[in-house]
Every structure is written in C-alpha cells, then in structure tokens.
Scaffold this active site. Structure first.
Site, short mmCIF file in Angstrom:
data_model
loop_
_atom_site.label_atom_id
_atom_site.label_comp_id
_atom_site.label_asym_id
_atom_site.label_seq_id
_atom_site.Cartn_x
_atom_site.Cartn_y
_atom_site.Cartn_z
N SER A 142 60.43 -5.55 43.56
CA SER A 142 60.24 -4.79 42.32
C SER A 142 61.60 -4.46 41.74
CB SER A 142 59.47 -3.49 42.60
OG SER A 142 59.49 -2.64 41.46
N TYR A 155 58.30 3.93 47.76
CA TYR A 155 57.90 2.62 47.23
C TYR A 155 59.13 1.75 46.96
CZ TYR A 155 56.27 -0.93 43.98
OH TYR A 155 56.01 -2.12 43.36
#
Length: 246
Positions: A142, A155
């Site tokens: 990401s 995350y």
C-alpha cells in the site's frame, strides 16, 4: 495490450470482489486459467467463476483463510489438483482497519499481521514449492507503507512488512527463475472505499495530479504486466500506483 498468458494458471486470492475481481478478469482476458480464492463468500466467488467461464476462460473457486498457513497449503494443493500447475500467484486478500493508538491492542495487531504478513509469507512458500522457472508472484502492499496516516499505524506497518518480504524473498527465488513483486495502490474506487469517497472524494481528486480517483482497471493492467514475460527482469520491487500522490 496482449501479454499472452495462454496456458498459464493463475491463483488470485480475494478474487471475488474489488481489485481482485478485476485482476482475475484481466488475467483471464490475457489467456490465463483462473483459480479464484475467497475467505467465506463462496457464492460471490462462484458468480465470478460463472462470468469468467461465460467469457471463455477455464476457472474454479476455492475457499481459504490466508491467515492460516494450512489453508494456504491446501489452496495451492487444490489449484494443482484442478489444473496440474501454478504459474502466477496474485495475493489480493488483505484486511484494513484503522485505529488510534489508545485503541490498538494485540487483537488488532494480529488481525492485520496474520492476514497481511503471515498470509503473504505462507502463500509465497506454498506457491514457490510448485512453481517452475518463469513463475510470477505478485503481492499487495500500500502507498500507506511509505506515507502512513494517523490511525493507520498497524495497517501501514503490515504493508511495509509485505514490501520487505517481497524484496528479501526475491533473493531466494531469483536463482529459480521466479519473480516476486508487490503493487502499492493508492485509494481505488471499490465497494470497500465508498464511505471514504463520499466524505473525502473531492479533496482526494484535487490532491491527485491526474485529478481523478483510481479504478480497479488501473491496478489490473499493472498486475497483468508483472505476470507476463515482459516483466522478467523485474523482481523484489514494490511499485506504487497512486496517481502521483506525494
């Protein structure tokens, strides 16, 4: 256009919705045979398989929770039982939940890391065991791994770990002719991001040099390239696909 994946077998986790579904469609359009893996919604995966078959592709659906290494082993075994080979692994399965520091606990950590990191490691190990030269492994990191937001600490750390694993495992798999890369998307318009787009869509468009929100097709084309022979000299890399955000 046209990466010619004819005769290749691709396993796509998280392939029943969102980016994973579009990746599956793109790989099938390039000639690959597909195994669609989902954690629990076999009905959605079945609909995806029906769509692929209607378009002329060979496809099947399997269930697996990639947070469990035994499920990863069984998933690859199921792929081999169905098609007799595995050439491409695309690991779109992942979980994302943002919490501030004072709400972050061991349960939150394990929810992120067991799926996003242990799943990456376990799938790579299982797939690499049956792949030959020319194998392609593509994971999802990401952009938040490089530019994390407040509340996204765990995350973002899990996705940074995916990038680190990708680089390290490329050193082990390279001598066998297997490439492993990761894609790091920015915000992509899917059913999972509908809430964010409702509240912040206009500001995000304005911040992006291309002045639009990313679409699943923007990611699937990159994955198709990394799965192709044209990407044979690329390994260990995490490629950001975020419309040029700083």
């Amino acid at each position: 256009m046209g990466k010619d994946l004819s005769g290749k077998v691709a396993l796509v986790t998280g392939g029943s919705r969102g980016i994973g579904a579009q990746v599956a469609r793109r790989l099938a359009a390039e000639g690959a045979q597909l195994v669609i893996a989902c954690r629990s919604d076999l009905a959605a995966a079945g609909r995806m398989v029906a769509d692929l078959r209607a378009a002329g592709a060979a496809a099947c659906a399997l269930t697996a929770d990639v947070a469990h290494p035994a499920d990863c082993d069984a998933l690859v075994a199921g792929c081999m039982a169905q098609f007799g080979r595995l050439d491409i692994l695309v690991n779109c399965a992942g979980v994302a939940k943002y919490l501030p520091l004072d709400q972050t606990d061991a349960g939150h950590f394990h929810a992120m890391f067991d799926t996003n990191v242990l799943g990456t490691l376990s799938l790579t190990r299982a797939a690499a065991a049956v792949m030959g030269p020319g194998g392609r492994i593509i994971h999802f990191s990401s952009r938040l791994a490089e530019t994390p937001l407040a509340g996204a600490s765990v995350y973002a750390a899990s996705k940074a770990a995916v990038s680190a694993l990708t680089l390290a495992l490329a050193q082990e798999l390279g001598p066998r002719g297997i490439t492993i890369n990761a894609v790091a998307p920015g915000l992509i318009e899917t059913d999972m991001t509908a809430g964010i787009l409702t509240t912040r869509g206009d500001s995000l468009r304005a911040q992006t040099p291309l002045r639009r929100i990313g679409q699943p097709e923007d990611i699937s084309g990159l994955v198709a390239f990394l799965a192709s022979a044209d990407a044979g000299w690329i390994t260990g890399r995490t490629i950001r696909a975020d419309g040029g955000l700083l």
